[in-house]
Design an enzyme around this catalytic site. Structure first.
Site, short mmCIF file in Angstrom:
data_model
loop_
_atom_site.label_atom_id
_atom_site.label_comp_id
_atom_site.label_asym_id
_atom_site.label_seq_id
_atom_site.Cartn_x
_atom_site.Cartn_y
_atom_site.Cartn_z
CB SER A 1 -29.02 43.19 79.85
OG SER A 1 -28.73 42.16 80.45
CG ASP B 1 -21.97 41.01 76.84
OD1 ASP B 1 -22.21 39.88 77.62
OD2 ASP B 1 -23.02 41.69 76.54
CG HIS C 1 -23.69 42.89 79.77
ND1 HIS C 1 -24.25 42.20 78.87
CD2 HIS C 1 -24.36 43.14 81.00
CE1 HIS C 1 -25.62 42.33 79.16
NE2 HIS C 1 -25.71 42.89 80.40
#
Length: 407
Positions: free
Chosen positions: A227, A339, A369
């Protein structure tokens, strides 16, 4: 506690043509409703630390040591170096022998004494040659391990593990094997860009300079992150190229946040939001929507990471803004179907390919995610982690891969 039963038809809207992976369907009911993590960032961090404390990591076969690196302003950046215990014993033994050899040469003015001093001061690239005939430093490549700098995720604001408890670092250290350096970079919103990424680059420089003393092969250093950590990995690779810094052998980016424009995606009207505020997802009686909630979090992360008033960030803040991606190390880009960072991650991977950079792309079907945090014991989570680690292993140990991908 009884498990919440799912309705026959899930009231969760996903991008057209996509569905939730069957193995993940039971976990939707366990997702928390959306809340603004930045509303009280200290409380958010405290909750995160509390969750970490509930389940201490298994450190079997792994040891770690913390170091402080002096920043240009005199403050300290903390990094933690994880290494396989066998490797630590070898490093300590070799350092002890090296120090004993130096003590025996004290006062010598000849060539041998000069080489000992050079060996102590040289970086990893020069140390092997400087040690020469005495054999006092790690000249054999078999004595050195590759290194991975791991940048944690968490929207540039949370995600820092407790000391000695970074699960990703422990897994990489044990399973690759490798020496893993985790970086406690400064967090937003107290420290906005470029504080965090400059910390990560400083940690790369320090690792390369200390490679010999840490038992690291300076020709096999990679970066990885999830991320926000994936975005930082991409940015550090750009900085190393542009600044003539330490060469990276690989950049591994999982669900990377590499493009601030991902936050500009419109929040569509969803059935589960009817009669509710679509910005905060205040609907009741329905399952959380992981795609929407991730998008809301991404928006907030960029708002708090970039300096106030920023309209067009530079490439070290938002790597997808870079106009030239040539000359970067081979890359791994992992994305998830559900995501909002999927499309920007894929676009960045494609641009890397077009620039001549070797890229491996892995899409996790029907996953959202951070799904591996909510469903760590599913086969999908295990296979996803194995693929990520396997690609890093292939990059750091190419002779073992034999030119093929290790999964």
């Amino acid at each position: 506690m009884a498990e919440k039963k799912l309705p026959a038809k899930l009231p969760v809207t996903v991008p057209p043509g996509l569905t939730v992976h069957p193995e993940l369907r039971p976990y939707l009911a366990q997702l928390p409703p959306f809340s603004d993590p930045y509303e009280d960032i200290e409380a958010t961090r405290e909750r995160f630390r509390g969750l970490l404390a509930l389940r201490p990591a298994d450190r079997t076969g792994v040891s770690s040591e913390r170091y402080d690196i002096t920043r240009p302003d005199g403050s300290a950046l903390t990094v933690e170096v994880y290494r396989p215990e066998r490797a630590e014993a070898e490093v300590n033994e070799k350092n002890e022998k090296h120090e004993q050899g130096e003590e025996g040469e004290e006062g010598e003015k000849g060539e041998k004494g000069e080489k000992a001093r050079e060996s102590r001061e040289a970086g990893a690239a020069g140390a092997a040659g400087a040690a020469g005939e005495a054999g006092e430093s790690r000249e054999a490549e078999d004595d050195l391990l590759p290194a991975v700098l791991h940048f944690h995720g968490g929207g540039y604001a949370i995600g820092r593990s407790m000391p000695g408890q970074d699960r990703s670092a422990i897994a990489l250290c044990r399973e690759l094997p490798a020496i893993v350096v985790t970086v406690e970079y400064r967090l937003a919103p107290e420290h906005r860009y470029p504080a965090g990424v400059e910390d990560c680059y400083l940690a790369l420089e320090w690792t390369a300079k200390q490679a010999n003393d840490l038992g690291i092969d300076a020709d096999r250093i990679a970066v990885t992150g999830n991320s926000a950590g994936g975005g930082l990995s991409a940015a550090v690779a750009l900085m190393a190229r542009d600044r003539g810094g330490p060469a990276l052998v690989y950049q591994s980016m999982c669900v990377p946040d590499v493009d601030d424009r991902a936050a500009e995606q419109p929040i569509p009207a969803m059935p589960e939001d009817e009669g509710a505020d679509s910005e905060n997802g205040a609907g009741t009686g329905v399952l959380p929507n992981p795609w929407l909630n991730s998008l809301r979090t991404v928006r907030l992360a960029w708002q708090h990471y970039l300096p106030e008033g920023t309209t067009v960030p530079d490439a070290y803040a938002s790597p997808a803004r870079a106009t030239d991606l040539s000359g970067l190390p081979p890359a791994y880009v992992m994305v998830c179907d559900l995501d909002p960072l999927r499309d920007t991650g894929l676009a960045y991977a494609r641009r890397l390919m077009d620039a001549g950079v070797p890229v491996t792309v892995h899409n996790v079907p029907g996953a959202w995610h951070g799904f591996e945090l909510q469903a760590p014991d599913t086969r999908l989570a295990r296979e996803t982690k194995a693929h990520w680690k396997g690609q890093l292993r292939s990059a750091l140990y190419p002779e073992r891969a034999g030119g093929t991908v290790v999964a």
